[in-house]
Design a protein around this motif. Structure first.
Motif, PDB file in Angstrom:
ATOM      1  N   ASP A  51     -27.684  -3.911   3.436  1.00 15.22           N
ATOM      2  CA  ASP A  51     -26.253  -3.702   3.184  1.00 15.22           C
ATOM      3  C   ASP A  51     -25.333  -4.629   3.959  1.00 15.22           C
ATOM      4  O   ASP A  51     -24.140  -4.643   3.713  1.00 15.22           O
ATOM      5  N   ARG A  72     -20.072  -7.190   4.977  1.00 19.57           N
ATOM      6  CA  ARG A  72     -20.458  -6.007   4.194  1.00 19.57           C
ATOM      7  C   ARG A  72     -19.758  -6.080   2.838  1.00 19.57           C
ATOM      8  O   ARG A  72     -18.608  -5.643   2.701  1.00 19.57           O
ATOM      9  N   LYS A  74     -19.879  -4.350   0.231  1.00 18.07           N
ATOM     10  CA  LYS A  74     -19.419  -3.077  -0.338  1.00 18.07           C
ATOM     11  C   LYS A  74     -17.996  -2.740   0.092  1.00 18.07           C
ATOM     12  O   LYS A  74     -17.310  -1.968  -0.572  1.00 18.07           O
TER      13      LYS A  74
END
Length: 114
Positions: A51, A72, A74
């Motif tokens: 991740d 990151r 996300k």
């Protein structure tokens, strides 16, 4: 017993780790080189995980990182995918633009040179 690769299972997909792109590494290594020349930093490590991609910065080789630069993806729509984290785990700066986020460390270069 024979190991079965995860791709042999139906519906399973291989997870590629997150890495820094070459242009991102150029920006990071430019700052790193200036800090090494100033005598502030000595070593680094790069990790590509599921991740997050992490660039760890060390003052001495055999200690914990003094800073971590994390990517990151996300969080790219929320707070921004780049962050600089201090030795104590506090986020020093977070944002969408890597150069802007790294300014928090460039300020330390100005203080080291003075």
């Amino acid at each position: 017993m024979k190991q079965i690769p995860p791709s042999a299972f139906p519906g399973a997909r291989a997870v590629d780790p997150i890495h820094f792109h070459r242009t991102e590494l150029n920006v990071i290594m430019s700052l790193y080189g200036r800090m090494v020349a100033a005598g502030e930093w000595r070593d680094y490590g790069i990790s590509g995980l599921k991740d997050v991609a992490v660039f760890s910065i060390f003052r001495h080789t055999a200690e914990h990182p003094i800073y971590r630069i994390e990517k990151r993806p996300k969080l790219s729509r929320a707070q921004g995918m780049y962050s600089v984290i201090g030795m104590d785990g506090h986020i020093l700066k977070r944002g969408h633009d890597l150069k802007t986020v790294l300014r928090v460390l460039e300020r330390k270069l100005i203080k080291a040179v003075e």
